[in-house]
Scaffold this active site. Structure first.
Site, PDB file in Angstrom:
ATOM      1  N   GLU A 141       0.826  -1.211   0.000  1.00 41.64           N
ATOM      2  CA  GLU A 141       0.000   0.000   0.000  1.00 41.64           C
ATOM      3  C   GLU A 141       0.865   1.268   0.000  1.00 41.64           C
ATOM      4  O   GLU A 141       0.506   2.265  -0.625  1.00 41.64           O
ATOM      5  CB  GLU A 141      -0.952  -0.029   1.197  1.00 41.64           C
ATOM      6  CG  GLU A 141      -2.072  -1.049   0.982  1.00 41.64           C
ATOM      7  CD  GLU A 141      -2.905  -1.340   2.207  1.00 41.64           C
ATOM      8  OE1 GLU A 141      -4.126  -1.143   2.166  1.00 41.64           O
ATOM      9  OE2 GLU A 141      -2.338  -1.771   3.224  1.00 41.64           O
ATOM     10  N   GLU A 161      -3.712 -10.076   3.760  1.00 35.85           N
ATOM     11  CA  GLU A 161      -4.587  -9.747   4.890  1.00 35.85           C
ATOM     12  C   GLU A 161      -5.745 -10.728   5.072  1.00 35.85           C
ATOM     13  O   GLU A 161      -6.208 -10.953   6.198  1.00 35.85           O
ATOM     14  CB  GLU A 161      -5.157  -8.327   4.725  1.00 35.85           C
ATOM     15  CG  GLU A 161      -4.168  -7.216   4.979  1.00 35.85           C
ATOM     16  CD  GLU A 161      -3.376  -6.837   3.756  1.00 35.85           C
ATOM     17  OE1 GLU A 161      -2.723  -5.782   3.779  1.00 35.85           O
ATOM     18  OE2 GLU A 161      -3.411  -7.583   2.765  1.00 35.85           O
TER      19      GLU A 161
END
Length: 612
Positions: A141, A161
């Protein structure tokens, strides 16, 4: 060679003007910043007192301060990379996830973290992330917030995740589907699988892939506009349209439900909802991402999957130690021995094989004998039981665990006992399924009773997968060796083995197998909760007995072993964790009720009385 690389790798990383030990002179604990002769700022993340970079709160706070410093005196461009030899950023600091129970507090912290990443995204000069090794989760990210991403040839990028019961939470759900084909972006986030550098470039996730020696030239080229920046294009816009999202989301939900039912794993379904509802508006998507992540992180599923992450780390730590030999001799040249030999050879060992039915008898040094119990299929099953006995030396056990670390396997220390831990716990589970089958329940219903609990496959399908001949041998051995009452070995099981119907490997067992899959009837009666308890609770009871007898040292090792060897419903955190969550008294009472109805095989182990 590995140790040599660990020493030399930091010197080999291209850090521009940061080459050399400048940390002492840096105003930041985790970052170093310097400008090269072209006026380009190089920022290196080197998290203090850590072998890997993670995005802890202090790292993000320092990054915010670094960006404020750069904004006051803008460089020509910014190159961001890791000074750690093994990778870029491994993601968020998972330790900070533990114990989170207040979704509102999580939202507040996430909003502050997003502000830092957005600040990087808005920096008014070209920004370049140089990625080597792993680039995962929050690390990816951060890279997505840069204008360019340059990958070194060994780079691996991904969003794992979902393995923690979450979806990306630092803007990944917003930025990735706007950069690359949204279907590919959603696949990455829904599966948690990483992509290597070449594949990442073909997807448009990386703008260039270069060897380490060309990093400086590539980064400079990006800052000066010589590297063409990838744009999503028409396909991205089409799939991200309202109609495109609606159409794709419907199919995604159906496919996801098959592998990760929403009742057990809400995160991938929440991600699909996010994209379908808000994918057309970045600001709305970002706000919704924060709220969704905050809701997920306080669920039992996420907390239990975070627990599983740390169970894995605990088992991995047991493999710490030195192992220098390069030759492995496998005793047992059958299918299983051959697979073990192939796995060792794949990891760089010289391998020989031999057959031998006795091992310990006649050994000059029985204190050097230790058992390594692999599970089938060897290439997929992560766990290996490390079996000790009354004469083995502790240093031999340490070396055995270190060897397993070298072949990328998780060691679970157990004491020598019939069935050790895993097979001993699985046997009543599978035998009870055969009792139900003999009583007239369908194969599909019995398997569904386990699958609704969260097992990856039901006991009938599992027996076929393992091999009915192996199941028969283990069941007969344990029934003869253990004082615990067990169901009689099914006549149907014996007959199938005698006919050569051994399961998946022969194409016929309890199920017919076609192209590696069991052929099942689509319409079958739904299982009752009692059926699920009849399968699962005896497994828990055996686990309690193994703890009481000292077959396994503690509940964490037991839970880890059962999850990584049997697939025991990971979202439940392991059998003992589930037992405590459900309530020891509740389980003991249910076992007593089942014992009265079905027989002494359900009588609870005395070990339940010791659990507090």
């Amino acid at each position: 060679m590995g140790k040599v690389w660990d020493v030399l790798a930091p010197r080999n990383l291209e850090l521009g003007p940061l080459a050399g030990p400048e940390r002492a002179s840096s105003p930041w604990r985790n970052f170093r910043l310097a400008r090269d002769d072209d006026g380009i700022a190089w920022l290196a993340l080197d998290k203090a007192n850590a072998s890997a970079n993670t995005l802890s709160e202090d790292v993000l706070a320092e990054l915010d301060d670094v960006l404020a410093h750069l904004e006051r005196d803008l460089p020509k461009g910014l190159v961001l990379r890791s000074a750690k030899p093994k990778g870029f950023i491994a993601g968020a600091d998972i330790g900070e996830f533990r114990g989170m129970t207040d979704a509102a507090a999580v939202e507040t912290r996430l909003t502050a973290a997003h502000a830092v990443v957005d600040r990087l995204d808005r920096l008014a000069v070209p920004t370049v992330a140089v990625v080597h090794g792993y680039c995962l989760g929050g690390g990816l990210e951060i890279a997505l917030a840069c204008d360019y991403r340059i990958g070194v040839e060994n780079a691996s990028l991904g969003f794992p995740e979902v393995m923690l019961g979450l979806h990306p939470g630092l803007g990944g759900t917003v930025r990735l589907p706007r950069l690359i084909n949204p279907l590919e972006a959603m696949t990455m986030m829904l599966t948690g699988r990483s992509v290597r550098a070449g594949r990442a470039k073909s997807l448009g996730l990386l703008d260039a892939v270069v060897p380490e020696r060309h990093v400086k030239a590539a980064a400079t080229g990006a800052v000066t506009g010589q590297l063409k920046r990838r744009h999503g294009g028409f396909l991205v816009e089409l799939v991200n349209s309202t109609y495109g999202r609606k159409l794709a989301a419907k199919r995604m939900r159906a496919e996801t439900e098959k592998k990760a039912p929403v009742a057990h794993y809400p995160a991938p379904h929440a991600l699909i909802d996010l994209w379908e509802t808000h994918g057309g508006n970045a600001q709305d998507m970002q706000r919704a991402e924060i709220a969704s992540f905050a809701r997920l992180i306080v669920t039992d599923t996420s907390r239990n999957l975070v627990r599983v992450f740390f169970l894995r780390e605990k088992l991995k730590s047991l493999a710490d130690g030195d192992w220098s030999p390069r030759h492995v001799h496998v005793i047992g040249a059958g299918a299983m021995g051959g697979d073990i030999a192939a796995w060792c050879a794949w990891h760089g060992f010289t391998v020989t094989l031999a057959d031998m039915q006795e091992l310990r008898v006649g050994l000059r040094r029985p204190n050097h004998l230790v058992g390594l119990h692999f599970f089938n299929p060897v290439s997929r099953m992560q766990l290996v039981e490390v079996v000790s006995h009354d004469q083995v030396w502790s240093e031999v056990l340490t070396k055995a665990r270190a060897f397993l670390g070298r072949i990328d396997r998780l060691p679970a220390p157990v004491k020598s006992a019939p069935g050790f831990l895993v097979n001993r716990a699985l046997t009543p589970y599978m035998l009870e399924a055969l009792v139900m089958l003999n009583a007239g329940e369908t194969r599909e219903t019995i398997d569904a009773a386990a699958e609704t609990f969260g097992m990856p496959m039901g006991p009938i399908e599992l027996a076929d997968t393992v091999g009915l001949d192996i199941c028969l041998h283990v069941a007969e051995t344990l029934k003869a060796s253990l004082e615990r009452p067990m169901p009689d070995v099914s006549r149907v099981l014996r007959d199938k083995v005698e006919m050569g119907h051994l399961g998946r490997k022969s194409g016929q067992g309890f199920y017919e197998w076609r192209r590696g899959k069991a052929v099942k009837e689509r319409e079958a009666p739904k299982p009752t909760p009692e059926m699920t308890d009849r399968l699962i609770l005896p497994m828990l009871d055996v686990c309690v007995g193994c703890l009481r007898e000292g077959v396994v040292a503690d509940e964490d090792i037991l839970d880890g072993a059962m999850i990584f060897a049997t697939g025991f419903a990971p979202f439940r955190g392991g059998p003992m964790h589930y037992a405590r969550a459900r309530g020891v008294a509740n389980i003991r009472a249910e076992l007593e009720r089942l014992a009265q109805r079905y027989g002494e095989r359900f009588r609870p182990d005395p070990g339940w009385d010791r659990l507090t």
